[in-house]
Scaffold this motif. Structure first.
Motif, mmCIF file in Angstrom:
data_model
loop_
_atom_site.group_PDB
_atom_site.id
_atom_site.type_symbol
_atom_site.label_atom_id
_atom_site.label_comp_id
_atom_site.label_asym_id
_atom_site.label_seq_id
_atom_site.Cartn_x
_atom_site.Cartn_y
_atom_site.Cartn_z
ATOM 1 N N UNK A 1 0.830 -1.206 0.000
ATOM 2 C CA UNK A 1 0.000 0.000 0.000
ATOM 3 C C UNK A 1 0.863 1.255 0.000
ATOM 4 N N UNK A 2 2.056 1.167 0.624
ATOM 5 C CA UNK A 2 3.003 2.280 0.582
ATOM 6 C C UNK A 2 4.199 1.970 -0.307
ATOM 7 N N UNK A 3 4.684 0.748 -0.258
ATOM 8 C CA UNK A 3 5.903 0.399 -0.977
ATOM 9 C C UNK A 3 5.623 0.037 -2.435
ATOM 10 N N UNK A 4 4.509 0.511 -2.955
ATOM 11 C CA UNK A 4 4.267 0.480 -4.401
ATOM 12 C C UNK A 4 4.931 1.681 -5.048
ATOM 13 N N UNK B 1 5.717 -5.886 -12.375
ATOM 14 C CA UNK B 1 6.400 -4.660 -12.770
ATOM 15 C C UNK B 1 5.378 -3.550 -12.945
ATOM 16 N N UNK B 2 5.549 -2.483 -12.165
ATOM 17 C CA UNK B 2 4.591 -1.391 -12.174
ATOM 18 C C UNK B 2 4.766 -0.520 -13.407
ATOM 19 N N UNK B 3 3.654 -0.289 -14.104
ATOM 20 C CA UNK B 3 3.598 0.646 -15.220
ATOM 21 C C UNK B 3 2.747 1.827 -14.796
ATOM 22 N N UNK B 4 2.766 2.877 -15.545
ATOM 23 C CA UNK B 4 1.903 4.008 -15.233
ATOM 24 C C UNK B 4 0.438 3.593 -15.352
ATOM 25 N N UNK C 1 -3.887 -0.359 -9.266
ATOM 26 C CA UNK C 1 -3.652 -0.848 -7.903
ATOM 27 C C UNK C 1 -2.526 -0.023 -7.310
ATOM 28 N N UNK C 2 -2.859 0.779 -6.288
ATOM 29 C CA UNK C 2 -1.887 1.672 -5.653
ATOM 30 C C UNK C 2 -1.262 2.623 -6.674
ATOM 31 N N UNK C 3 -2.040 2.960 -7.701
ATOM 32 C CA UNK C 3 -1.592 3.943 -8.681
ATOM 33 C C UNK C 3 -0.958 3.368 -9.924
ATOM 34 N N UNK C 4 -0.922 2.037 -10.056
ATOM 35 C CA UNK C 4 -0.231 1.438 -11.187
ATOM 36 C C UNK C 4 -1.038 0.287 -11.781
ATOM 37 N N UNK C 5 -0.730 -0.018 -13.036
ATOM 38 C CA UNK C 5 -1.094 -1.301 -13.628
ATOM 39 C C UNK C 5 0.212 -2.052 -13.844
ATOM 40 N N UNK C 6 0.138 -3.351 -14.186
ATOM 41 C CA UNK C 6 1.328 -4.174 -14.076
ATOM 42 C C UNK C 6 1.522 -5.122 -15.253
ATOM 43 N N UNK C 7 2.770 -5.489 -15.413
ATOM 44 C CA UNK C 7 3.159 -6.614 -16.256
ATOM 45 C C UNK C 7 3.759 -7.661 -15.329
ATOM 46 N N UNK C 8 3.313 -8.919 -15.485
ATOM 47 C CA UNK C 8 3.888 -9.962 -14.630
ATOM 48 C C UNK C 8 5.199 -10.439 -15.226
ATOM 49 N N UNK C 9 6.238 -10.469 -14.387
ATOM 50 C CA UNK C 9 7.572 -10.899 -14.819
ATOM 51 C C UNK C 9 7.879 -12.256 -14.184
ATOM 52 N N UNK C 10 8.535 -12.251 -13.059
ATOM 53 C CA UNK C 10 8.841 -13.463 -12.310
ATOM 54 C C UNK C 10 8.979 -13.067 -10.859
ATOM 55 N N UNK C 11 8.307 -13.804 -9.987
ATOM 56 C CA UNK C 11 8.333 -13.487 -8.575
ATOM 57 C C UNK C 11 9.683 -13.791 -7.949
ATOM 58 N N UNK C 12 9.974 -13.110 -6.859
ATOM 59 C CA UNK C 12 11.191 -13.380 -6.106
ATOM 60 C C UNK C 12 11.177 -14.826 -5.615
ATOM 61 N N UNK C 13 12.342 -15.477 -5.674
ATOM 62 C CA UNK C 13 12.431 -16.894 -5.322
ATOM 63 C C UNK C 13 12.041 -17.139 -3.870
ATOM 64 N N UNK C 14 12.115 -16.120 -3.024
ATOM 65 C CA UNK C 14 11.723 -16.273 -1.621
ATOM 66 C C UNK C 14 10.210 -16.221 -1.435
ATOM 67 N N UNK C 15 9.491 -15.765 -2.458
ATOM 68 C CA UNK C 15 8.043 -15.574 -2.315
ATOM 69 C C UNK C 15 7.280 -16.884 -2.440
ATOM 70 N N UNK C 16 7.675 -17.751 -3.362
ATOM 71 C CA UNK C 16 7.065 -19.066 -3.512
ATOM 72 C C UNK C 16 8.176 -20.104 -3.355
ATOM 73 N N UNK C 17 8.000 -21.044 -2.443
ATOM 74 C CA UNK C 17 9.056 -21.997 -2.112
ATOM 75 C C UNK C 17 8.507 -23.406 -2.190
#
Length: 860
Positions: A332-335, A348-351, A369-385
């Motif tokens: 909500x803030x770290x976007x 990846x945040x786009x305008x 969402x929080x001021x951006x639309x997105x392109x999905x790239x690849x999640x951080x390896x720590x996010x899904x294990x």
């Protein structure tokens, strides 16, 4: 006769060894070229038996169901499970104030009033620390009388933390407009702040306290004792000092600090103060709990009236159970800024003006969402294990970032590197050291030389603050220590393994350390790993994420337009306008306004790519990202242009636009390829092809009718792309090919800098392919012969893996030939010396050798 046989035997043995080596060389070459590339990690330890860490979270009723506040709010969720220690303390305190349900401890009010809502939501019981009822008990405006009853240190710390001060952003933005570029001192914040208790952190071991005191003494500009509120700017000041428009922008953009409620929109919904993290909001902002008095058809409300924290205070609703501070809460803030909250999830945040597909069933693009639309790239390896063969939710932010990093230590820490105490090696170690064998400060050097023999060890107990408010996980063989000396209460040693307990996913993960992998040679990408982490010193000089962040968003060249003929919200003044109930002007959306408004802000270009490299404040090579690269236009109150497409200069004379060192939180198991950096001028900071693209942004560009001399012929012609007169070179170019610095690298630390000339020389070995391919495949006779052999044997060197193995084997053979040649040279020299010294013996030996060659059987 006997001597002759010995000589013949030795000669035969030499020939056999040479022939065997040659055969082995070609067999291995063919085998490797035809083999599949890549190895999977081997199991290096016995399966970990997970302890039972379940907590009694049974749904117990309030002590007085349907009474007091619950006469209207029956069905509301308890802030924490009724059986939890925290909730029991609240109930006990509430009983003492005449409210057995404990609502008055946080909210105040008159719990005995059951008819009149306004009367019930006013006043406080006798003995309450509050002076009035408040709907925002966690807000910084009132939390000294609510949260601080039990969390006094946290309430003090969080006021001085970056989450409230945002001092780093203040420095970066003001620098980019040309303010304060003479040093790296941090001066401004969202409000006046003062550290009144000295430089000793409120949490931490003695090791950590000593470490941080040394940091404060070494870098006073990054650990100031006070900060001043960003000043308001008048219209008259702008006419002579247009760079002050930075302050107008900062007072308008900074809706994310804890002192206010923030933007109320999709993805931005959150609480105030402590509730910004510990209250749970969905992206859509609807209440989904059981309180009939909280509307569930209007956005802007908590998801449920329960606080999120750890797995011992799990939240239950909609037949689901979750724990930990959720990622969307952080996002909500770290976007904004460097977009870490979404990048960690692979977004990846786009305008928000980008109408990007796939579209929904109505043919509409993504919702912002929080001021951006997105392109999905690849999640951080720590996010899904992967665990037990299944991909499960991995680590939340709090699983790595400690309480001192997030709540603050009690000192004013103006930048992320000042506050964050954890490094990758704290859990992963290195190929030569287990984490507990590393010295304190490894990965966090800031120019210090470390004694690698001074092992940090492990801790027998977690921090007192962890034992009091968090979870004490099983100790096993000890709690791992952070780079700065605090025990990581959720990371333990078990033998030579590391176990990470996640507060968010309710999972325990076994982490195989780099040393364990190196010992068992179970690298998943053995060639890359051996070269990068064992055979070279990369791991001692670089951040791990310099290689393992294989994508990172870049936001180049932000064009600010600050128009003083308009007004904008003053997000710093609004939370200072406080009503008796603790609510602020921004909470009630009755904002304080200021002259000047950011209007047409946007980036020159947004893309993902392999980032240029530089040296961060810790002295390690890091990726650089473009975020705050200011091109400013300022319009006065009459609509007259004060400055137009301006790029400020630093006191050192280069552009104030910034390429900033950053951990983009897009870590992958597989690292970047060597050629992403080596032989790549972009990685060295020279820009694409040395910065030849967009190399003259100071020249306006037209796309209209021209005559034979190139002149515009229409009297109505306007520039298609306006000039940025002070910008010389592309936004992504840090250095000229001669090493002249063109723009800022990091606005926070004096120890940050571009790569050194020696480092750049190592990277930019251009045309290295030509060294071999200038006569391959149809050049010299030997190369033509080898090419023909490869064709007959049907060998292919097209894939990177096969090409790598070919080069490795060829280099190995050449190295052996050269090594043997060197030995033979020394033998020849020795023989010459022996011949000179023992001329007579040599002469007799030569005579006997000649006779032997003429008539072998007649020599005695």
């Amino acid at each position: 006769m006997r001597k002759r046989r010995i000589i013949q035997l030795l000669a035969s043995l030499f020939i056999l060894i040479a022939a065997g080596w040659i055969v082995s060389y070609y067999v291995n070459t063919v085998g490797n070229l035809r083999a599949e590339s890549g190895l999977s990690a081997q199991q290096v330890s016995e399966p970990f038996v997970h302890p039972d860490l379940t907590f009694d979270l049974t749904d117990e009723p309030f002590p007085a169901e349907g009474q007091y506040c619950l006469a209207c709010h029956q069905g509301i969720e308890p802030a924490r499970p009724i059986v939890s220690e925290m909730m029991q303390q609240i109930l006990q305190k509430g009983e003492a104030l005449g409210d057995p349900n404990g609502c008055v401890i946080c909210h105040g009010g008159t719990p005995t009033e059951l008819v009149n809502k306004d009367r019930a939501h006013s006043g406080v019981p006798k003995g309450s620390l509050l002076t009035s009822f408040t709907p925002v008990p966690a807000a910084l405006q009132v939390n000294n009388n609510t949260c601080a009853q039990c969390h006094e240190d946290h309430a003090y710390n969080v006021r001085l933390s970056m989450m409230n001060s945002d001092a780093g952003k203040m420095k970066a933005i003001s620098w980019s407009f040309g303010i304060g570029t003479e040093n790296y001192d941090h001066v401004y914040a969202n409000s006046d702040l003062s550290d009144t208790d000295g430089s000793t952190p409120r949490f931490g071991t003695q090791q950590y306290i000593d470490y941080m005191k040394e940091m404060v003494a070494t870098f006073p500009g990054q650990f100031p004792t006070e900060l001043k509120e960003v000043p308001s700017v008048s219209v008259d000041e702008i006419k002579t000092q247009p760079e002050l428009a930075a302050f107008t922008y900062l007072r308008n953009c900074n809706a994310c600090h804890l002192n206010n409620k923030g933007n109320q929109g999709r993805g931005h919904y959150r609480g105030m103060g402590c509730a910004a993290c510990h209250n749970l909001y969905s992206n859509e902002g609807f209440y989904e709990g059981g309180d009939p008095e909280i509307p569930n058809d209007k956005p802007g409300h908590v998801l449920v009236h329960s606080m999120q924290g750890t797995r011992k205070s799990a939240v239950r609703f909609n037949e689901h159970e979750l724990s930990g501070v959720q990622l969307n809460t952080c996002a909500a803030c770290h976007a904004a800024g460097r977009r870490i909250g979404h990048a960690y999830q692979g977004l990846m945040a786009l305008d928000d003006s980008y109408n990007r597909g796939p579209f929904d069933e109505k043919g509409l693009p993504q919702q912002s969402n929080a001021g951006y639309v997105f392109k999905y790239m690849a999640g951080d390896v720590h996010r899904q294990i992967e665990k037990d063969g299944v991909m499960v939710p991995g680590l939340l932010c709090q699983d790595c970032h400690t309480t001192s990093s997030m709540h603050g230590s009690g000192n004013i820490e103006a930048t992320t590197l000042a506050a964050i105490e954890i490094e990758c090696a704290d859990c992963h170690g290195t190929p030569t050291h287990y984490p507990w064998e590393l010295p304190l400060g490894y990965g966090d050097e800031f120019g210090k030389e470390l004694d690698m023999k001074q092992a940090r060890g492990v801790a027998d107990e977690p921090l007192e603050v962890t034992k009091k408010f968090g979870i004490t996980y099983p100790k096993e063989d000890g709690y791992l220590l952070s780079a700065r000396g605090n025990p990581l209460g959720n990371v333990v040693r078990k033998g030579n393994r590391v176990i990470v307990y996640s507060d968010g996913s309710m999972h325990e993960f076994e982490l195989v350390t780099l040393k364990e992998i190196a010992k068992s040679k179970s690298w998943q990408n053995p060639d890359d790993a051996e070269v990068a982490m064992v055979a070279t010193t990369h791991i001692d000089k670089m951040e791990c994420y310099a290689c393992h962040s294989t994508w990172m968003p870049q936001y180049y060249g932000y064009k600010y337009v600050i128009d003083y003929s308009k007004q904008s919200v003053d997000w710093l003044r609004s939370p200072q306008l406080v009503k008796p109930d603790g609510t602020t002007a921004d909470y009630n959306q009755n904002y304080a306004m200021q002259p000047g408004a950011p209007t047409y802000g946007d980036y020159s270009h947004i893309r993902w790519e392999n980032a240029p490299l530089g040296v961060n404040g810790e002295g390690r090579v890091s990726p650089l990202v473009g975020v705050i690269q200011t091109v400013s236009t300022v319009i006065d109150e009459k609509g007259e242009t004060v400055v137009w497409n301006n790029v400020a200069k630093t006191a050192a004379g280069y552009n104030a636009i910034e390429l900033a060192p950053l951990n983009p939180h897009t870590t992958s198991l597989k690292s970047r390829e060597c050629v992403d950096c080596h032989g790549n001028p972009v990685a060295a900071g020279y820009g694409i092809d040395g910065g030849i693209y967009d190399a003259t942004p100071g020249t306006p560009r037209y796309a209209d009718v021209i005559d034979a001399k190139g002149n515009n012929v229409s009297q109505y012609t306007r520039a298609q792309i306006a000039a940025i007169s002070e910008l010389h070179g592309d936004f992504m170019q840090l250095l000229t090919l001669h090493g002249e610095q063109l723009q800022t690298i990091d606005t926070h630390w004096p120890t940050s800098m571009p790569l050194t000339q020696a480092q750049r020389n190592q990277l930019t070995r251009e045309n290295s392919c030509v060294a071999c391919h200038q006569d391959i495949p149809k050049g010299t006779i030997p190369n033509r012969m080898l090419t023909k052999v490869a064709q007959v044997a049907k060998l292919s060197y097209n894939t990177p893996e096969k090409h790598t193995r070919l080069l490795h084997s060829n280099n190995l053979m050449i190295a052996w030939i050269k090594a043997i040649g060197v030995v033979l040279i020394f033998v020849a020299i020795a023989l010459v010396i022996w011949g000179v010294v023992e001329r007579k013996k040599v002469a007799r030996f030569c005579q006997r050798l000649l006779k032997f060659l003429k008539a072998p059987g007649k020599v005695d």
